[in-house]
Design a protein around this motif. Structure first.
Motif, mmCIF file in Angstrom:
data_model
loop_
_atom_site.group_PDB
_atom_site.id
_atom_site.type_symbol
_atom_site.label_atom_id
_atom_site.label_comp_id
_atom_site.label_asym_id
_atom_site.label_seq_id
_atom_site.Cartn_x
_atom_site.Cartn_y
_atom_site.Cartn_z
ATOM 1 N N ALA A 120 -7.296 33.588 -7.000
ATOM 2 C CA ALA A 120 -9.074 32.304 -7.671
ATOM 3 C C ALA A 120 -8.379 30.731 -8.027
ATOM 4 O O ALA A 120 -8.638 30.006 -7.296
ATOM 5 N N GLN A 121 -7.283 30.506 -8.971
ATOM 6 C CA GLN A 121 -7.232 28.986 -9.115
ATOM 7 C C GLN A 121 -5.830 28.453 -8.604
ATOM 8 O O GLN A 121 -6.564 27.542 -8.277
ATOM 9 N N SER A 122 -5.442 29.293 -7.387
ATOM 10 C CA SER A 122 -5.235 27.955 -6.022
ATOM 11 C C SER A 122 -6.922 27.452 -5.446
ATOM 12 O O SER A 122 -6.098 26.635 -4.991
ATOM 13 N N LEU A 123 -7.083 28.510 -5.275
ATOM 14 C CA LEU A 123 -8.926 28.142 -4.287
ATOM 15 C C LEU A 123 -9.182 26.996 -5.378
ATOM 16 O O LEU A 123 -9.981 25.761 -4.969
ATOM 17 N N ALA A 124 -9.389 26.906 -6.717
ATOM 18 C CA ALA A 124 -9.614 25.895 -7.513
ATOM 19 C C ALA A 124 -8.682 24.396 -7.041
ATOM 20 O O ALA A 124 -9.119 23.161 -6.904
ATOM 21 N N PHE A 125 -7.758 24.679 -7.130
ATOM 22 C CA PHE A 125 -6.792 23.721 -6.782
ATOM 23 C C PHE A 125 -6.537 22.589 -5.472
ATOM 24 O O PHE A 125 -6.907 21.534 -5.244
ATOM 25 N N VAL A 126 -6.941 23.762 -4.775
ATOM 26 C CA VAL A 126 -6.643 22.568 -3.315
ATOM 27 C C VAL A 126 -8.183 22.324 -3.109
ATOM 28 O O VAL A 126 -8.549 21.593 -2.453
ATOM 29 N N ARG A 127 -9.399 22.552 -3.832
ATOM 30 C CA ARG A 127 -10.376 22.095 -3.710
ATOM 31 C C ARG A 127 -11.378 21.296 -4.291
ATOM 32 O O ARG A 127 -11.703 20.022 -4.280
ATOM 33 N N GLN A 128 -10.637 20.469 -5.171
ATOM 34 C CA GLN A 128 -10.059 19.561 -6.552
ATOM 35 C C GLN A 128 -10.407 18.125 -5.371
ATOM 36 O O GLN A 128 -9.723 17.978 -4.722
ATOM 37 N N ARG A 129 -11.340 17.078 -5.745
ATOM 38 C CA ARG A 129 -11.477 15.853 -5.347
ATOM 39 C C ARG A 129 -11.891 15.130 -6.407
ATOM 40 O O ARG A 129 -11.413 13.864 -6.458
ATOM 41 N N HIS A 130 -12.709 15.727 -7.678
ATOM 42 C CA HIS A 130 -12.736 14.803 -8.394
ATOM 43 C C HIS A 130 -11.937 14.374 -9.700
ATOM 44 O O HIS A 130 -11.034 15.343 -9.744
ATOM 45 N N ASN A 131 -12.346 13.151 -10.382
ATOM 46 C CA ASN A 131 -11.183 13.353 -10.816
ATOM 47 C C ASN A 131 -9.752 13.272 -11.092
ATOM 48 O O ASN A 131 -8.648 12.919 -11.573
ATOM 49 N N LEU A 132 -9.371 12.695 -9.742
ATOM 50 C CA LEU A 132 -8.361 12.681 -8.590
ATOM 51 C C LEU A 132 -8.573 10.652 -8.672
ATOM 52 O O LEU A 132 -9.340 9.989 -7.899
ATOM 53 N N PRO A 133 -7.143 10.151 -8.591
ATOM 54 C CA PRO A 133 -6.783 8.852 -8.529
ATOM 55 C C PRO A 133 -7.595 8.101 -6.819
ATOM 56 O O PRO A 133 -8.265 7.244 -6.712
ATOM 57 N N ASN A 134 -7.675 9.204 -5.656
ATOM 58 C CA ASN A 134 -7.317 8.892 -4.334
ATOM 59 C C ASN A 134 -8.983 10.066 -3.950
ATOM 60 O O ASN A 134 -8.845 9.906 -2.784
ATOM 61 N N GLY A 135 -9.712 10.354 -4.571
ATOM 62 C CA GLY A 135 -10.539 11.629 -4.062
ATOM 63 C C GLY A 135 -9.454 12.526 -3.224
ATOM 64 O O GLY A 135 -9.035 13.634 -3.427
ATOM 65 N N ASP A 136 -10.366 12.549 -1.933
ATOM 66 C CA ASP A 136 -10.502 13.077 -0.919
ATOM 67 C C ASP A 136 -8.772 13.042 -0.405
ATOM 68 O O ASP A 136 -8.039 14.272 0.308
ATOM 69 N N LEU A 137 -8.371 11.958 -0.664
ATOM 70 C CA LEU A 137 -7.290 11.368 0.507
ATOM 71 C C LEU A 137 -6.033 12.555 -0.914
ATOM 72 O O LEU A 137 -4.806 13.220 -0.516
ATOM 73 N N ASP A 138 -6.356 12.437 -1.788
ATOM 74 C CA ASP A 138 -4.914 13.228 -3.013
ATOM 75 C C ASP A 138 -5.441 15.185 -2.713
ATOM 76 O O ASP A 138 -5.018 15.250 -2.662
ATOM 77 N N ARG A 139 -6.524 14.883 -2.423
ATOM 78 C CA ARG A 139 -6.600 16.465 -1.944
ATOM 79 C C ARG A 139 -6.210 17.159 -0.499
ATOM 80 O O ARG A 139 -5.714 18.204 -1.207
ATOM 81 N N THR A 140 -6.257 16.169 -0.060
ATOM 82 C CA THR A 140 -5.102 16.163 1.265
ATOM 83 C C THR A 140 -3.828 16.655 0.680
ATOM 84 O O THR A 140 -2.525 17.780 0.933
ATOM 85 N N HIS A 141 -3.303 15.311 -0.716
ATOM 86 C CA HIS A 141 -1.318 15.774 -0.791
ATOM 87 C C HIS A 141 -1.396 17.207 -1.307
ATOM 88 O O HIS A 141 -1.066 17.891 -1.269
ATOM 89 N N ARG A 142 -2.717 17.333 -1.196
ATOM 90 C CA ARG A 142 -2.621 18.698 -3.030
ATOM 91 C C ARG A 142 -2.370 19.840 -1.784
ATOM 92 O O ARG A 142 -1.467 21.082 -2.307
ATOM 93 N N GLN A 143 -2.646 20.105 -0.369
ATOM 94 C CA GLN A 143 -2.968 21.143 -0.097
ATOM 95 C C GLN A 143 -1.644 21.447 0.667
ATOM 96 O O GLN A 143 -1.337 21.689 1.271
ATOM 97 N N GLN A 144 -1.047 19.946 1.196
ATOM 98 C CA GLN A 144 0.240 19.797 1.795
ATOM 99 C C GLN A 144 1.829 20.483 0.864
ATOM 100 O O GLN A 144 2.506 21.192 0.931
ATOM 101 N N ALA A 145 0.932 20.280 -0.391
ATOM 102 C CA ALA A 145 1.839 20.414 -1.245
ATOM 103 C C ALA A 145 1.652 21.863 -1.549
ATOM 104 O O ALA A 145 3.346 23.068 -2.066
ATOM 105 N N PHE A 146 0.690 22.817 -1.869
ATOM 106 C CA PHE A 146 0.298 24.391 -1.503
ATOM 107 C C PHE A 146 1.132 24.661 -0.183
ATOM 108 O O PHE A 146 1.529 25.717 -1.390
#
Length: 531
Positions: free
Chosen positions: A262-288
């Motif tokens: 469940a936490q993994s889902l939340a981690f890869v979903r987040q785009r709010h409160n990130l410096p670059n929003g959706d683009l930072d989320r892309t990097h999170r998914q790559q890191a995952f």
């Protein structure tokens, strides 16, 4: 295609941690299942397994002939390398078009109650480029909101993620008129969506797609449960409260975080409160994806046929591959998918716009094609001849790319030890459409790269900041219309390794070192830290 019934999926093993909110998880992370599948098959090719064992592991994979319909018009091959497109499909339906049980979608997947949410958007598009003679595998993420010319759909400009759904809907109407219904209707209309996505990506990047693998939302919870706790690393503590339908509910500390499904889902979903929003989320998914590969390898799963079979039994039920893909041959060519030999990059955008009431990323297709050729080890492709207006991107009246507003003069100052970094970055930013300003040595020595801007340059500054994974800040010390980039002492060029020193050592500079990717690369083979 064989498909599990909803009852088959309701198992005793459920999520252990409840994450507030009912906002949808991003399928960008779902592509990690396909990477894991490819990585595992690469290991099989080098582990001496019998044909019987190989067949038992791969039997049951779903196949599609969508690729054959777009190969004739594909860009030419320049060598014997292989390009595989990973498609993460945002769908709450099974492969036969049946809605998933609302309780399963809402409670187990934390994805909202309706199976109509998300439609058939391809929220993850990652190209794996496997060199002809071995070497580093390059993975390219295409931001889902890139505004591009679509093919195989209605032939108009759309977000790249929408090509699949538009083509599927059009095909479905025609097939229904022919009397098709049920699973046959769903599968044939999905093939039209796949073909449209393949054609759109081929033409956007200027490369042929040799194979593809598609995964959907259905299996993410399964694979997260099967893999077990996954460790990720954050540069800074972050929180994304789930309030009024917004936010993923993720909360993490700086450094290593150990996540359940469940936490993994939340981690890869987040785009709010990130410096670059959706683009930072892309990097999170790559890191995952990198973290999952690292966990499987460090725990010896790749070398254990029994454990591999258990993992494959979960993955293959939710994966569709092209019917031309010989898994064993591919695995033999793709041995470098393990051991830190994969580097993720995110294609750059040139700015942001609102078109037809939708927020989109504006892009320069000609620049993208040249960069892709360089990144894949080829000579830069020649600039294409002017195309018709439908493929040239939105008009200046429709969109305002960053740096082309008259308020995007970029001054670059170097506080790092990398010789020539300011000049290299100024050139890269000019290639993205910004106006070149002053370059020189910085008068301060910040650890991280900073981006500041004067009056009227906010939009351009946001595009510049996205390149460096930071946030643009206004400053009264910066002249109106200017953006100031100060390269920090920890600077390394986005999209490549640091340039070779100006003299000595006799090393050959990396030709991709100054390619303007969207933020720094994410390298597989460990637990990379991201925003």
């Amino acid at each position: 295609m064989a498909e599990r019934t909803p009852d088959d999926r309701r198992r005793a093993s459920r999520r252990q941690t409840s994450v507030p909110g009912r906002h949808r998880p991003s399928p960008l992370a779902i592509a990690g299942r396909t990477v894991v599948c490819g990585v595992g098959l690469a290991v099989l090719a080098t582990s001496g397994v019998t044909w019987y064992t190989y067949r038992s592991l791969t039997t049951g994979l779903n196949t599609s002939d969508a690729l054959s319909s777009v190969q004739k018009g594909a860009p030419p091959h320049l060598d014997n390398s292989v390009n595989l497109l990973l498609i993460g499909l945002d769908s709450r339906k099974d492969m036969n078009g049946n809605d998933l049980p609302p309780q399963f979608v809402e409670d187990d997947l934390q994805a909202g109650a309706s199976s109509n949410v998300g439609g058939y958007n391809t929220n993850s598009l990652i190209v794996l480029h496997i060199p002809a003679n071995g070497g580093k595998v390059t993975a390219l993420s295409i931001p889902r909101d890139d505004y591009v010319q679509t093919y195989g759909a209605d032939g108009r400009m759309h977000k790249v993620k929408e090509a699949y759904g538009i083509a599927k809907a059009a095909a479905e109407t025609k097939l229904q008129a022919q009397g098709l219904k049920g699973a046959q209707l769903e599968q044939q209309s999905r093939d039209a969506g796949r073909a449209a996505t393949l054609a759109t990506v081929q033409n956007f990047l200027g490369i042929p797609i040799d194979h593809f693998a598609e995964v959907n939302l259905l299996g993410f919870y399964d694979i997260a449960q099967a893999v077990g706790p996954v460790q990720v690393c954050l540069n800074h503590a972050t929180s994304d409260p789930a309030e009024e339908g917004q936010g993923s509910g993720f909360k993490g500390v700086a450094g290593i975080n150990t996540l359940d499904a469940a936490q993994s889902l939340a981690f890869v979903r987040q785009r709010h409160n990130l410096p670059n929003g959706d683009l930072d989320r892309t990097h999170r998914q790559q890191a995952f994806i990198s973290s999952v590969e690292y966990k499987l390898k460090s725990e010896g799963i790749f070398g254990d046929i029994g454990k591999m079979q258990s993992l494959f039994d979960v993955v293959k039920k939710d994966v569709v591959i092209d019917n031309q893909l010989n898994i064993l041959d591919f695995a033999q060519q793709a041995t470098n998918l393990t051991g830190g030999n994969v580097e993720f990059n995110t294609l750059p955008i040139s700015g942001f716009a609102t078109i037809g009431g939708e927020d989109v990323n504006t892009v320069d297709p000609a620049l993208i094609r040249r960069e892709v050729q360089q990144l894949f080890g080829h000579d830069p492709a020649p600039a294409p001849a002017p195309a018709d207006s439908s493929s040239a991107g939105p008009s200046p009246a429709a969109a305002t790319p960053a740096g082309k507003t008259g308020s995007g003069t970029v001054d670059v100052y170097n506080a790092s030890t990398v010789t020539g970094a300011a000049a290299a970055e100024a050139k890269a930013l000019a290639g993205m459409g910004y106006t070149g300003g002053r370059i020189g040595e910085a008068g301060t020595r910040p650890k991280s790269t900073t981006v500041t801007y004067g009056a009227g340059a906010k939009d351009g500054a946001q595009g510049v900041a996205a390149r460096y994974g930071t946030t643009a800040e206004p400053s009264s010390q910066v002249p109106a219309g200017h953006i100031v980039v100060t390269l920090g002492t920890d600077y390394t060029p986005p999209g490549g390794s640091a340039p070779a020193p100006a003299s000595g050592g006799g090393s050959t500079p990396d030709p991709t070192a100054t390619l303007p990717m969207q933020g720094p690369p994410v390298k597989m083979g460990g637990i990379p830290c991201v925003n």
